[in-house]
Design an enzyme around this catalytic site. Structure first.
Site, PDB file in Angstrom:
ATOM      1  N   SER A 291      13.291   2.724   2.627  1.00 15.53           N
ATOM      2  CA  SER A 291      13.889   3.395   3.792  1.00 15.53           C
ATOM      3  C   SER A 291      14.495   2.340   4.720  1.00 15.53           C
ATOM      4  O   SER A 291      14.193   1.146   4.598  1.00 15.53           O
ATOM      5  CB  SER A 291      12.807   4.190   4.527  1.00 15.53           C
ATOM      6  OG  SER A 291      11.828   3.309   5.061  1.00 15.53           O
TER       7      SER A 291
ATOM      8  N   GLU B  28      12.805  -9.447   0.645  1.00 15.45           N
ATOM      9  CA  GLU B  28      12.018  -8.343   1.195  1.00 15.45           C
ATOM     10  C   GLU B  28      12.814  -7.052   0.994  1.00 15.45           C
ATOM     11  O   GLU B  28      13.989  -6.989   1.367  1.00 15.45           O
ATOM     12  CB  GLU B  28      11.788  -8.615   2.695  1.00 15.45           C
ATOM     13  CG  GLU B  28      11.011  -7.525   3.391  1.00 15.45           C
ATOM     14  CD  GLU B  28      10.882  -7.799   4.904  1.00 15.45           C
ATOM     15  OE1 GLU B  28      11.219  -8.916   5.370  1.00 15.45           O
ATOM     16  OE2 GLU B  28      10.456  -6.869   5.614  1.00 15.45           O
TER      17      GLU B  28
ATOM     18  N   ARG C  29      13.841   4.051  11.935  1.00 10.71           N
ATOM     19  CA  ARG C  29      12.612   4.843  11.992  1.00 10.71           C
ATOM     20  C   ARG C  29      11.832   4.520  13.274  1.00 10.71           C
ATOM     21  O   ARG C  29      12.401   4.036  14.235  1.00 10.71           O
ATOM     22  CB  ARG C  29      11.800   4.602  10.707  1.00 10.71           C
ATOM     23  CG  ARG C  29      12.589   5.038   9.460  1.00 10.71           C
ATOM     24  CD  ARG C  29      11.790   4.873   8.199  1.00 10.71           C
ATOM     25  NE  ARG C  29      10.604   5.731   8.203  1.00 10.71           N
ATOM     26  CZ  ARG C  29       9.593   5.600   7.346  1.00 10.71           C
ATOM     27  NH1 ARG C  29       9.641   4.642   6.415  1.00 10.71           N
ATOM     28  NH2 ARG C  29       8.559   6.410   7.415  1.00 10.71           N
TER      29      ARG C  29
ATOM     30  N   TYR D 260      11.357   8.685   0.766  1.00  8.77           N
ATOM     31  CA  TYR D 260      11.243   7.676  -0.296  1.00  8.77           C
ATOM     32  C   TYR D 260      11.812   8.122  -1.645  1.00  8.77           C
ATOM     33  O   TYR D 260      11.860   7.312  -2.579  1.00  8.77           O
ATOM     34  CB  TYR D 260       9.776   7.259  -0.452  1.00  8.77           C
ATOM     35  CG  TYR D 260       9.202   6.637   0.798  1.00  8.77           C
ATOM     36  CD1 TYR D 260       9.711   5.443   1.296  1.00  8.77           C
ATOM     37  CD2 TYR D 260       8.168   7.261   1.511  1.00  8.77           C
ATOM     38  CE1 TYR D 260       9.200   4.868   2.461  1.00  8.77           C
ATOM     39  CE2 TYR D 260       7.646   6.688   2.667  1.00  8.77           C
ATOM     40  CZ  TYR D 260       8.173   5.497   3.134  1.00  8.77           C
ATOM     41  OH  TYR D 260       7.665   4.932   4.292  1.00  8.77           O
TER      42      TYR D 260
ATOM     43  N   ARG E 235       5.024  10.893  -2.540  1.00 12.78           N
ATOM     44  CA  ARG E 235       4.851  10.541  -1.135  1.00 12.78           C
ATOM     45  C   ARG E 235       6.151  10.765  -0.355  1.00 12.78           C
ATOM     46  O   ARG E 235       7.163  10.135  -0.664  1.00 12.78           O
ATOM     47  CB  ARG E 235       4.490   9.050  -1.083  1.00 12.78           C
ATOM     48  CG  ARG E 235       4.393   8.494   0.289  1.00 12.78           C
ATOM     49  CD  ARG E 235       4.263   6.975   0.254  1.00 12.78           C
ATOM     50  NE  ARG E 235       4.125   6.495   1.607  1.00 12.78           N
ATOM     51  CZ  ARG E 235       4.396   5.267   1.994  1.00 12.78           C
ATOM     52  NH1 ARG E 235       4.803   4.363   1.117  1.00 12.78           N
ATOM     53  NH2 ARG E 235       4.261   4.925   3.240  1.00 12.78           N
TER      54      ARG E 235
ATOM     55  N   ALA F 174       3.385  -0.897   4.592  1.00 17.98           N
ATOM     56  CA  ALA F 174       2.903  -0.915   5.981  1.00 17.98           C
ATOM     57  C   ALA F 174       2.468  -2.316   6.429  1.00 17.98           C
ATOM     58  O   ALA F 174       2.525  -2.635   7.625  1.00 17.98           O
ATOM     59  CB  ALA F 174       1.747   0.063   6.143  1.00 17.98           C
TER      60      ALA F 174
ATOM     61  N   PRO G 118       0.797  -1.229   0.000  1.00 22.36           N
ATOM     62  CA  PRO G 118       0.000   0.000   0.000  1.00 22.36           C
ATOM     63  C   PRO G 118       0.830   1.281   0.000  1.00 22.36           C
ATOM     64  O   PRO G 118       1.883   1.348   0.628  1.00 22.36           O
ATOM     65  CB  PRO G 118      -0.816  -0.107   1.297  1.00 22.36           C
ATOM     66  CG  PRO G 118      -0.097  -1.101   2.140  1.00 22.36           C
ATOM     67  CD  PRO G 118       0.559  -2.053   1.191  1.00 22.36           C
ATOM     68  N   ASN G 119       0.301   2.252  -0.706  1.00 20.31           N
ATOM     69  CA  ASN G 119       0.852   3.613  -0.810  1.00 20.31           C
ATOM     70  C   ASN G 119       2.109   3.704  -1.681  1.00 20.31           C
ATOM     71  O   ASN G 119       2.575   4.805  -1.951  1.00 20.31           O
ATOM     72  CB  ASN G 119       1.123   4.233   0.577  1.00 20.31           C
ATOM     73  CG  ASN G 119      -0.142   4.357   1.391  1.00 20.31           C
ATOM     74  OD1 ASN G 119      -1.112   4.961   0.922  1.00 20.31           O
ATOM     75  ND2 ASN G 119      -0.188   3.780   2.581  1.00 20.31           N
TER      76      ASN G 119
ATOM     77  N   ASP H 234       1.793 -15.717   5.788  1.00 19.09           N
ATOM     78  CA  ASP H 234       1.363 -17.108   5.591  1.00 19.09           C
ATOM     79  C   ASP H 234       1.266 -17.446   4.099  1.00 19.09           C
ATOM     80  O   ASP H 234       1.604 -18.560   3.686  1.00 19.09           O
ATOM     81  CB  ASP H 234       0.015 -17.354   6.268  1.00 19.09           C
ATOM     82  CG  ASP H 234       0.128 -17.441   7.782  1.00 19.09           C
ATOM     83  OD1 ASP H 234       1.265 -17.486   8.309  1.00 19.09           O
ATOM     84  OD2 ASP H 234      -0.923 -17.450   8.451  1.00 19.09           O
TER      85      ASP H 234
ATOM     86  N   ASN I 283       7.951  -5.655  -1.410  1.00 18.71           N
ATOM     87  CA  ASN I 283       7.958  -4.571  -0.427  1.00 18.71           C
ATOM     88  C   ASN I 283       6.533  -4.507   0.106  1.00 18.71           C
ATOM     89  O   ASN I 283       5.655  -3.916  -0.531  1.00 18.71           O
ATOM     90  CB  ASN I 283       8.361  -3.243  -1.073  1.00 18.71           C
ATOM     91  CG  ASN I 283       8.397  -2.118  -0.040  1.00 18.71           C
ATOM     92  OD1 ASN I 283       7.914  -2.272   1.079  1.00 18.71           O
ATOM     93  ND2 ASN I 283       8.973  -0.989  -0.427  1.00 18.71           N
TER      94      ASN I 283
ATOM     95  N   HIS J 126      12.877  -2.775   1.446  1.00 20.43           N
ATOM     96  CA  HIS J 126      12.336  -1.509   1.957  1.00 20.43           C
ATOM     97  C   HIS J 126      13.204  -0.373   1.460  1.00 20.43           C
ATOM     98  O   HIS J 126      14.438  -0.436   1.573  1.00 20.43           O
ATOM     99  CB  HIS J 126      12.270  -1.504   3.485  1.00 20.43           C
ATOM    100  CG  HIS J 126      11.358  -2.559   4.000  1.00 20.43           C
ATOM    101  ND1 HIS J 126       9.992  -2.437   3.943  1.00 20.43           N
ATOM    102  CD2 HIS J 126      11.623  -3.780   4.511  1.00 20.43           C
ATOM    103  CE1 HIS J 126       9.445  -3.546   4.415  1.00 20.43           C
ATOM    104  NE2 HIS J 126      10.409  -4.383   4.759  1.00 20.43           N
TER     105      HIS J 126
END
Ligand code: DQA
Length: 151
Positions: free
Chosen positions: A108, A104, A113, A29, A24, A83, A16-17, A93, A80, A106
């Protein structure tokens, strides 16, 4: 002559986002858009002998559905979860069902953070994590994936 084998398929999932990248929180980012990232990944993939598909959703269930549909059809996943990293046992799962390498990413450094970003529900089901290197993390992840799955 031996027939060339089909390129291995890597799915890149954005949570999301991340569709708002570029607009953003640019201090966190950066200015690169999601379309720019996906375009680069789709160019880089064939250079590494990989086929790349990308998917973004703001909805947890849509991400779970996409992962379930991919079971048996993928060589690896780069995700990624945004949130949902910090909240989603459902995505965790679903990832376990895939039984392929998972990276995975990210943009940032989540560990620098707020404390609620320090925990990832994906971390221990992922093969590895790349955090804090900006959007370059996606390209590094794809290169690492090529090594993990072979060409
Ligand atoms: C993020 C970090 C998450 O904590 C955040 O919710 C995001 C983006 C990153 O790429 O740095 O949406 O996953």
């Amino acid at each position: 002559m031996a027939k060339a084998s089909a390129p291995k398929h890597i799915l890149v999932i954005h949570g999301p986002n991340l569709n708002m990248l570029g607009r953003r929180e640019p201090d966190t980012y950066g200015h690169t858009t999601l379309a720019d990232i996906d375009g680069e990944l789709k160019k880089l993939g064939p250079q590494l002998g990989l086929k790349v598909s990308t998917f973004q959703s703001n909805h947890e269930g849509a991400i779970v559905d996409t992962i379930q549909k991919a079971v048996g059809n993928l060589a690896g996943v780069i995700i990624n979860p945004a949130a949902y990293t910090h909240t989603s046992i459902a995505i965790r799962d679903a990832l376990i069902l895939l039984a392929v390498p998972i990276i995975e990413v990210h943009i940032s450094n989540i560990h620098r953070r707020e404390p609620f970003r320090h925990h990832s529900y994906m971390a221990d089901v992922a093969t590895g994590q790349i955090v804090g290197l900006g959007v370059n993390g996606y390209y590094l992840a794809l290169r690492a994936m090529a090594e993990l799955v072979g060409r």
